[in-house]
Design an enzyme around this catalytic site. Structure first.
Site, PDB file in Angstrom:
ATOM      1  N   ASP A 175       0.722  -1.162  -0.065  1.00  0.00           N
ATOM      2  CA  ASP A 175      -0.157   0.154  -0.119  1.00  0.00           C
ATOM      3  C   ASP A 175       0.739   1.409  -0.026  1.00  0.00           C
ATOM      4  O   ASP A 175       1.353   1.524   1.158  1.00  0.00           O
ATOM      5  CB  ASP A 175      -0.979  -0.072   1.264  1.00  0.00           C
ATOM      6  CG  ASP A 175      -1.765   1.291   1.361  1.00  0.00           C
ATOM      7  OD1 ASP A 175      -2.177   1.884   0.461  1.00  0.00           O
ATOM      8  OD2 ASP A 175      -2.357   1.154   2.382  1.00  0.00           O
ATOM      9  N   ASP A 177      -1.815   5.811  -4.828  1.00  0.00           N
ATOM     10  CA  ASP A 177      -2.122   5.272  -3.852  1.00  0.00           C
ATOM     11  C   ASP A 177      -2.357   3.505  -4.247  1.00  0.00           C
ATOM     12  O   ASP A 177      -3.473   3.234  -4.649  1.00  0.00           O
ATOM     13  CB  ASP A 177      -3.335   5.645  -3.050  1.00  0.00           C
ATOM     14  CG  ASP A 177      -3.666   4.974  -1.650  1.00  0.00           C
ATOM     15  OD1 ASP A 177      -3.100   3.693  -1.535  1.00  0.00           O
ATOM     16  OD2 ASP A 177      -4.370   5.320  -0.972  1.00  0.00           O
TER      17      ASP A 177
END
Ligand SMILES: *[C@@H]1O[C@H](CO)[C@@H](O)[C@H](O)[C@H]1NC(C)=O
Ligand SMILES: *[C@@H]1O[C@H](CO)[C@@H](O)[C@H](O)[C@H]1NC(C)=O
Ligand SMILES: *[C@@H]1O[C@H](CO)[C@@H](O)[C@H](O)[C@H]1NC(C)=O
Length: 422
Positions: free
Chosen positions: A133, A311
């Site tokens: 992530d 992201d």
């Protein structure tokens, strides 16, 4: 602002020609799988999509809390604020347009909204399936002591079984809108990703796991953003590995696709992209955030001067509601469907929506723009209007965009780069 990609190319060439005394000079980790929020029958799994929105909002709420604590509110973007905990709200969508399909989703669990790869933790190499992530900075996995039913079937970290495990002070916690949270104590241990090892890496073996993680194959999350948004206020895995010399180059790169997806640690994998990498300088202190962005529909710029946070841990693309409305106003036949989602005719899914940061226009393919059918004729767009509290002109750019490019994250240059996938 551009950074010449030749600088990084040079650094890579130099490290490649020297003897690799340490491991991880360009180490790929393959990802296991990927699917969208689209079900087998082509419809959108709206409940899952709504859960994703809630989870993304709360993840970034926690990032802002961490940033404020670590760096003070002056580190915030213009207009950023800490929003209340988001909750799941399945109402407010036009009937027959978008709706939750709970009955079907109970039997359909092969619906993972992330790419996951294996890591090991501890002297005895306990194995976990992890979501990598770039939108957060902490590592967590389920604890052997996890009592919540959502931990069932997941790999769990057992501190007693690892001789390198150290219990630290403090507590780790992220709140979710369903009243549950991911929380646990703080530990350090040896963490290995694709042969790259970081010792004394901070992480949390969590004792409780939000119900939104229950049906997912992944065990936990490994954050790859900057230390400023770490709840531990410690180096994330990749920064530890770099500081300890386990990788020579502070660069990692993603290919996210239906097959052949990988995360490359310590450089870029030139087999996966063509041409040069277009780099843009990171602004702010916590996120992989680049400025001077614009959104285009064909040759027309519809929104300009935006900040974008890249992201990998976010499935969709989110923008400020008014700017997203402006974007869809340029997409023929599109209309708002509630909760920030938009639909357009399935016969004319846009194939010309692009982001640009002053260089190339990086287009989102029709397949990646389409989250699935809302009805027999209308399809749902992957760009969603949501105020995430991240700032006035800030877009959160997730996998629906990243799938279209090779993306490169450089701590050495403090830059995000994009290149054309092969
Ligand atoms: C749920 O969403 C609808 C439409 O966006 C809104 O009108 C309603 O106030 C929301 N409910 C809650 C509890 O937030
Ligand atoms: C789990 O419980 C055992 C026994 O109480 C303890 O030694 C251990 O540190 C706990 N945590 C983990 C992550 O194993
Ligand atoms: C943790 O590992 C220890 C030592 O290998 C073992 O005795 C214990 O049963 C394990 N605990 C759990 C909860 O699996």
């Amino acid at each position: 602002m551009f950074i010449k990609s030749s600088l990084i190319t040079l650094a890579l060439v130099l490290s490649a020609t020297s003897t690799p005394l340490v491991g991880g000079v360009g180490t790929p980790i393959a990802f296991q799988k990927r699917s969208a929020l689209t079900k087998d029958d082509g419809s959108l799994d709206y409940r899952s999509a709504a859960e994703q929105v809630v989870r993304d909002r709360n993840k970034h709420r926690q990032n802002l809390l961490n940033l404020e604590r670590n760096r003070g509110p002056e580190a915030f973007n213009d207009g950023a604020y800490i929003p209340p905990v988001a909750t799941l709200n399945l109402t407010g969508t036009s009937p027959g347009d978008l709706h939750a399909r709970q009955a079907e989703s109970l039997t359909d669990e092969a619906n993972d909204e992330y790419w996951a790869g294996t890591i090991t933790i501890g002297s005895n190499k306990q194995s976990f399936l992890i979501d990598f992530d770039t939108g957060s900075s902490d590592l967590w996995v389920p604890s052997a002591n996890c009592t919540s039913s959502t931990c069932n079937g997941k790999d769990k970290y057992n501190a007693t079984a690892s001789t390198t495990s150290v219990h630290k002070s403090g507590q780790f916690s992220i709140s979710y809108g369903d009243g549950s949270s991911v929380s646990g104590p703080v530990y350090t241990d040896t963490v290995t990703v694709a042969g790259v090892t970081a010792k004394n890496q901070y992480f949390s073996p969590v004792m409780t796991l939000s119900s939104s993680f229950a049906g997912e194959a992944m065990d936990g999350i490994l954050g790859m953003a900057y230390p400023a948004i770490s709840e531990f206020n410690q180096n994330p895995f990749f920064n530890s590995a770099k500081a300890q010399g386990a990788v020579k180059t502070g660069v990692f790169a993603f290919k996210l696709a239906k097959s052949g997806s990988e995360l490359y640690l310590g450089g870029t994998n030139s087999k996966l992209y063509t041409g040069s990498i277009e780099y843009h300088t990171v602004v702010g202190s916590g996120f992989w955030q680049i400025g001077s962005g614009k959104v285009q529909v064909g040759s027309k710029t519809v929104v300009s001067n935006i900040q974008t946070i890249i992201d990998s841990g976010t499935t969709l693309v989110y923008g400020p509601p008014s700017q997203v409305a402006t974007l869809y106003a340029s997409i023929p036949g599109s209309k708002a469907a509630g909760n920030g989602f938009y639909t357009f005719p399935c016969t004319s899914v846009p194939n010309n929506v692009a982001f640009s940061w002053g260089g190339k226009s990086w287009t989102i393919s029709a397949a990646n723009m389409n989250l699935g059918r809302a009805s027999t004729t209308r399809c749902v767009g992957a760009i969603v209007g949501q105020d995430l509290g991240l700032g006035k002109n800030v877009w959160l750019v997730g996998d629906s965009f990243m799938k279209n490019v090779y993306s490169v994250f450089s701590f050495d240059q403090n830059a995000v780069g994009f290149a054309t996938l092969k």
